[in-house]
Design an enzyme around this catalytic site. Structure first.
Site, PDB file in Angstrom:
ATOM      1  N   GLN A   1      -3.970  -1.121   9.979  1.00  0.00           N
ATOM      2  CA  GLN A   1      -3.881  -2.452   9.396  1.00  0.00           C
ATOM      3  C   GLN A   1      -4.408  -3.513  10.363  1.00  0.00           C
ATOM      4  O   GLN A   1      -4.021  -3.573  11.530  1.00  0.00           O
ATOM      5  CB  GLN A   1      -2.428  -2.773   9.019  1.00  0.00           C
ATOM      6  CG  GLN A   1      -2.238  -4.123   8.361  1.00  0.00           C
ATOM      7  CD  GLN A   1      -2.925  -4.229   7.013  1.00  0.00           C
ATOM      8  OE1 GLN A   1      -2.962  -3.268   6.259  1.00  0.00           O
ATOM      9  NE2 GLN A   1      -3.466  -5.396   6.713  1.00  0.00           N
TER      10      GLN A   1
ATOM     11  N   ASP B   1     -10.504   3.207   4.646  1.00  0.00           N
ATOM     12  CA  ASP B   1     -10.909   1.809   4.606  1.00  0.00           C
ATOM     13  C   ASP B   1     -12.430   1.665   4.633  1.00  0.00           C
ATOM     14  O   ASP B   1     -12.953   0.578   4.395  1.00  0.00           O
ATOM     15  CB  ASP B   1     -10.306   1.030   5.787  1.00  0.00           C
ATOM     16  CG  ASP B   1      -9.166   0.112   5.356  1.00  0.00           C
ATOM     17  OD1 ASP B   1      -8.995  -0.091   4.137  1.00  0.00           O
ATOM     18  OD2 ASP B   1      -8.460  -0.409   6.237  1.00  0.00           O
TER      19      ASP B   1
ATOM     20  N   LYS C   1       0.829  -1.206   0.000  1.00  0.00           N
ATOM     21  CA  LYS C   1       0.000   0.000   0.000  1.00  0.00           C
ATOM     22  C   LYS C   1       0.863   1.256   0.000  1.00  0.00           C
ATOM     23  O   LYS C   1       0.597   2.217  -0.733  1.00  0.00           O
ATOM     24  CB  LYS C   1      -0.929  -0.017   1.214  1.00  0.00           C
ATOM     25  CG  LYS C   1      -1.973  -1.128   1.164  1.00  0.00           C
ATOM     26  CD  LYS C   1      -2.661  -1.337   2.505  1.00  0.00           C
ATOM     27  CE  LYS C   1      -3.611  -2.526   2.450  1.00  0.00           C
ATOM     28  NZ  LYS C   1      -4.234  -2.831   3.764  1.00  0.00           N
TER      29      LYS C   1
END
Length: 287
Positions: free
Chosen positions: A96, A119, A52
């Site tokens: 994460q 997200d 990412k």
């Protein structure tokens, strides 16, 4: 013959479009920036975060990162989230997952401001999606929609079977599909007669985490099959679909790897860009 959908190619096109938009902003304070937070030393998580961050840098965005030790406390992680939340150069924040067992992931995720929730996992983002209001959507479901659009597969009026009801893919994808005018049936690995749900569908999207769950008995000739699952086996990566058995049955199918996976990172970049653009809009109104 069944056509394999090239998710890598589609994702590369989206990433190039994002990079072009970022280049237009060069020199301004509104260059998008993504802050990634990694807690612990899980090897898979480290690989995902590295990918990412690499994509963000390649697009010309700012890369912010914090790596916390495995025994970091709830307060430690919350403090980092708050720091990035207050930083005007950070457009989006990504925590994460999974987190070490001592941490409450849901509480920490909800600490991320909705405006920086790239997200799309906070309770606020879920509420905006449910109400059809503007907001940042979860990356993998958004990637599935973008992939179908890129292939020219119509959603308006389509019969879609979503196999999997998880909060990361199944539930938000169902809402996104309904917003596009699809008729959606939802099933999962415990559905008594799974084929009865999937065989009438024009599009079958599978996200259960059960390797090889879907085979030819579940798919009608000419259907489009999107495999979101990913599993590591001695023979390599595989998905929730027995893809080889669907050759000549499905019209189009996504491979594993190279299907939905690349789209997830591409949509993370799209979300980071959108967060920056919407932040600039709010600043202009406030001024």
């Amino acid at each position: 013959m069944t056509t394999t959908i090239d998710g890598t190619r589609i994702a590369q096109r989206i990433r190039a479009q994002v990079a072009a938009k970022v280049a237009e902003a060069t020199g301004s304070r509104r260059i998008p920036g993504l802050a990634t937070i990694l807690v612990g030393d899980d090897p898979a998580s480290a690989v995902y975060v590295a990918a990412k961050r690499r994509a963000i840098r390649e697009a010309g965005m700012r890369d912010f990162h914090r790596h916390l030790p495995p025994l970091a406390t709830q307060d430690d992680v919350a403090a980092v989230i708050d720091e990035f939340a207050a930083d005007p150069h950070v457009s989006g924040i990504l925590l994460q997952l999974p987190l070490p067992p001592q941490l409450d992931a849901s509480v920490l995720i909800d600490r991320i401001p909705v405006t920086k929730d790239v997200d799309g996992l906070t309770t606020g983002s879920a509420g905006l999606l449910a109400r059809g209001e503007r907001g940042l959507r979860p990356c993998t479901p958004s990637g599935v929609i973008a992939l179908l659009d890129a292939e020219g597969i119509p959603l308006l009026g389509a019969q879609v079977a979503v196999v999997g009801w998880g909060e990361l893919v199944g539930r938000p994808l169902t809402q996104l599909l309904l917003r596009r005018g699809a008729t959606v049936s939802v099933a999962h690995e415990h559905t008594t007669d799974l084929a009865a749900v999937t065989r009438p569908a024009d599009i079958v999207v599978v996200a259960t985490g059960v390797r090889g769950l879907i085979g030819p008995e579940h798919v009608s000739p000419g259907a489009v099959v999107i495999d979101v699952g990913i599993h590591r086996t001695p023979a390599g990566l595989t998905g929730d679909v027995r893809s080889a058995e669907l050759d000549g049955i499905a019209d189009r199918i996504t491979p594993v790897p190279g299907g939905v996976g690349p789209m997830t990172i591409a949509m993370l970049m799209v979300n980071t860009l959108r967060a920056a653009q919407w932040g600039a809009e709010r600043e202009a109104v406030a001024a």
